[in-house]
Design an enzyme around this catalytic site. Structure first.
Site, PDB file in Angstrom:
ATOM      1  N   HIS A  60      25.839 -11.386 -19.920  1.00  0.00           N
ATOM      2  CA  HIS A  60      26.111 -11.075 -18.514  1.00  0.00           C
ATOM      3  C   HIS A  60      24.997 -11.699 -17.678  1.00  0.00           C
ATOM      4  CE1 HIS A  60      29.237  -8.062 -19.509  1.00  0.00           C
ATOM      5  NE2 HIS A  60      28.486  -7.892 -20.594  1.00  0.00           N
ATOM      6  N   LEU A  61      25.364 -12.676 -16.855  1.00  0.00           N
ATOM      7  CA  LEU A  61      24.383 -13.343 -16.002  1.00  0.00           C
ATOM      8  C   LEU A  61      24.387 -12.790 -14.577  1.00  0.00           C
ATOM      9  CD1 LEU A  61      24.742 -17.038 -17.242  1.00  0.00           C
ATOM     10  CD2 LEU A  61      23.153 -15.261 -18.008  1.00  0.00           C
ATOM     11  N   ARG A  62      25.350 -11.936 -14.276  1.00  0.00           N
ATOM     12  CA  ARG A  62      25.391 -11.136 -13.024  1.00  0.00           C
ATOM     13  C   ARG A  62      25.666 -11.936 -11.746  1.00  0.00           C
ATOM     14  NH1 ARG A  62      26.539  -6.769 -15.791  1.00  0.00           N
ATOM     15  NH2 ARG A  62      24.770  -5.734 -16.796  1.00  0.00           N
ATOM     16  N   ASN A  92      32.438 -10.040 -15.189  1.00  0.00           N
ATOM     17  CA  ASN A  92      32.322  -8.850 -14.332  1.00  0.00           C
ATOM     18  C   ASN A  92      31.265  -9.077 -13.252  1.00  0.00           C
ATOM     19  OD1 ASN A  92      30.386  -8.796 -16.377  1.00  0.00           O
ATOM     20  ND2 ASN A  92      30.283  -6.565 -16.432  1.00  0.00           N
ATOM     21  N   HIS A 230      31.584  -6.513 -29.402  1.00  0.00           N
ATOM     22  CA  HIS A 230      30.642  -5.451 -29.779  1.00  0.00           C
ATOM     23  C   HIS A 230      31.256  -4.280 -30.583  1.00  0.00           C
ATOM     24  CE1 HIS A 230      32.399  -3.920 -26.097  1.00  0.00           C
ATOM     25  NE2 HIS A 230      31.583  -4.544 -25.291  1.00  0.00           N
ATOM     26  N   ASP A 303      25.359  -9.290 -26.125  1.00  0.00           N
ATOM     27  CA  ASP A 303      25.809  -8.465 -24.993  1.00  0.00           C
ATOM     28  C   ASP A 303      24.640  -8.226 -24.030  1.00  0.00           C
ATOM     29  OD1 ASP A 303      27.327  -6.956 -23.253  1.00  0.00           O
ATOM     30  OD2 ASP A 303      27.511  -5.217 -24.568  1.00  0.00           O
ATOM     31  N   PHE A 321      25.441   1.441 -18.068  1.00  0.00           N
ATOM     32  CA  PHE A 321      25.375   1.076 -19.478  1.00  0.00           C
ATOM     33  C   PHE A 321      24.755  -0.317 -19.630  1.00  0.00           C
ATOM     34  CE2 PHE A 321      29.111   3.945 -19.383  1.00  0.00           C
ATOM     35  CZ  PHE A 321      28.794   4.829 -20.416  1.00  0.00           C
TER      36      PHE A 321
END
EC number: 3.5.2.3
Length: 426
Positions: A60-62, A92, A230, A303, A321
């Protein structure tokens, strides 16, 4: 032209052999025990181990929308420091890459800022809301790596089936965060010993495994490559193992934290142990490693999920999370698995390179003449204590703070360019 001198390579026997590597125009053009050709730059590898650049299909690089947590630049710098040369970015973000415009804007940002290769996912549903399926064929044609609503499970069987059929038609995998919302019960930790001890709502194992059981049958019917994110429970491992025996095209990943930790490791009040799926029971942890060893689980993915410290400081009920993992994955796994003789170094490297690349048909994860020069140099003897304050990632949310590890990436080369060199931004 770069000449890497005085390195070692890993043989299938787990022995080390002398190696020099000559790189030109982003590719490995020669490998041998002694190369004497002139080069623009000569790098003395000081007897350290040269490996293929690691491949992580789940990060996840946001960016866009979550730049206070991470950016493409900081996330890929963290990846380079951890030895990763290819990472696959989850969708996301805000906005979500659920249409051609956003996907192309994301690709442009990646070209500008990424220091290692970033392959972007596209969403299965608009806004990750689980309602309207995205234009899968069009997004695939524009270079979407695969399709996922990671972070939320696809709740209806029909919707997953339709998405799988469309993805299969254009040769793209469907990658699933498996979680049946009707079985989550607002949980924040595993439904077991830890939820009772901390008096917190628990997430049952069934919430994951029941959706995998549904999806493998949908994958069989649709002819889609179905990949499970995961994996965390023993029941999930059993379902995936049975599906593979039945010839269904299902693959799976496991994270370093689910391999190395279980619910009993959670420290009261420390939300750096809060992730989704949660740390499960000891029996689940055992089943995950057994599944990795026997090929039921195909490879390891981090993850990597950075959050701001203020967000993680809200307590177990409210904190988001997720934990970071790119910078700690290899040394943790080498120290805890290889150094303890639970697996060989060759197995670990395969789980981080060859196998994820093979599952997703990527031309990476191998170090050979003619291949793209994605290379990681590791000092197997170098030891350090994990210190989150030194992370290149914006995220500091790790449960491994203070752990002593051995085997540190000291240089990373991506597409023939040095992008990380021990404690310095390249």
């Amino acid at each position: 032209m770069i000449l890497l001198k005085n390195a070692k390579k890993l043989l299938p026997t787990n022995q080390l052999e002398d190696l020099d590597v000559l790189i030109d125009n982003e590719r490995i053009i020669e490998m041998g025990s002694t190369i004497t050709k002139e080069a623009y730059q000569i790098i003395d590898c000081q007897g350290n181990l040269l490996l293929p650049g690691f491949v992580d299909v789940h990060v996840h690089l946001r960016e866009p929308g979550g730049e206070h947590k991470e950016t493409i630049k900081t996330g890929t710098e963290a990846a380079a420091r951890g030895g990763f040369t290819t990472v696959c970015a989850m969708p996301n973000t805000n906005p979500v890459p659920d249409n051609p415009v956003v996907l192309q804007e994301l690709q442009e940002k990646i070209k500008q800022d990424a220091v290692v290769r970033v392959l972007p996912y596209a969403a299965i549903t608009k806004g990750l809301k689980g309602e309207i399926i995205t234009p899968i064929r069009e997004l695939a044609s524009l270079g979407a790596f695969a399709f996922t609503d990671d972070g939320v499970g696809i709740q209806t069987a029909d919707q997953m089936f339709q998405a799988m059929k469309q993805a299969a038609a254009c040769g793209k995998p469907v990658v699933a965060h498996c979680e049946d919302n009707t079985l989550v019960y607002h949980g924040v930790v595993h439904d077991g010993e830890i939820s009772e001890r901390l008096k917190l709502p628990g997430i049952p194992s069934l919430s994951e495994s029941v959706q995998i059981a549904r999806d493998v049958l949908l994958a069989e019917a649709s002819g889609c490559h179905y990949h499970v994110c995961h994996v965390s429970t023993k029941e999930s491992v059993r379902v995936i193992r049975d599906a593979k025996k039945a010839g269904i095209q299902v693959t799976a990943e496991v994270t370093p934290h689910h391999l190395l930790l279980n619910e009993t490791d959670i420290q009261t009040g420390d939300t750096n142990f809060k992730m989704n799926p949660p740390l499960r029971a000891k029996g689940d942890q055992k089943a995950l490693f057994e599944g990795l060893l026997d090929g039921t689980i195909d490879f390891i993915a981090t993850d990597h999920a950075p959050h701001a410290e203020t967000e993680k400081a809200q307590g177990f009920q409210k904190a988001p999370f997720g934990i970071v993992g790119l910078e700690t994955a290899f040394p943790l796994l080498y120290t805890q698995l290889v150094k303890t003789n639970k697996c060989s170094l060759t197995q670990l490297i395969d789980w981080l390179t060859v196998k994820p690349a093979a599952v997703f048909r990527l031309p990476y994860g191998r170090m050979e003449e003619g291949a793209i020069a994605d290379i990681t140099l590791v000092d197997l003897e170098k030891a350090s204590r994990i210190n989150k304050r030194n992370f290149y990632s914006k995220g500091r949310n790790t449960p491994f703070q203070g752990w002593t590890v051995t085997g540190l990436p000291v240089m990373t080369i991506a597409k023939g360019k040095v992008v990380y060199k021990e404690d310095t931004h390249a």
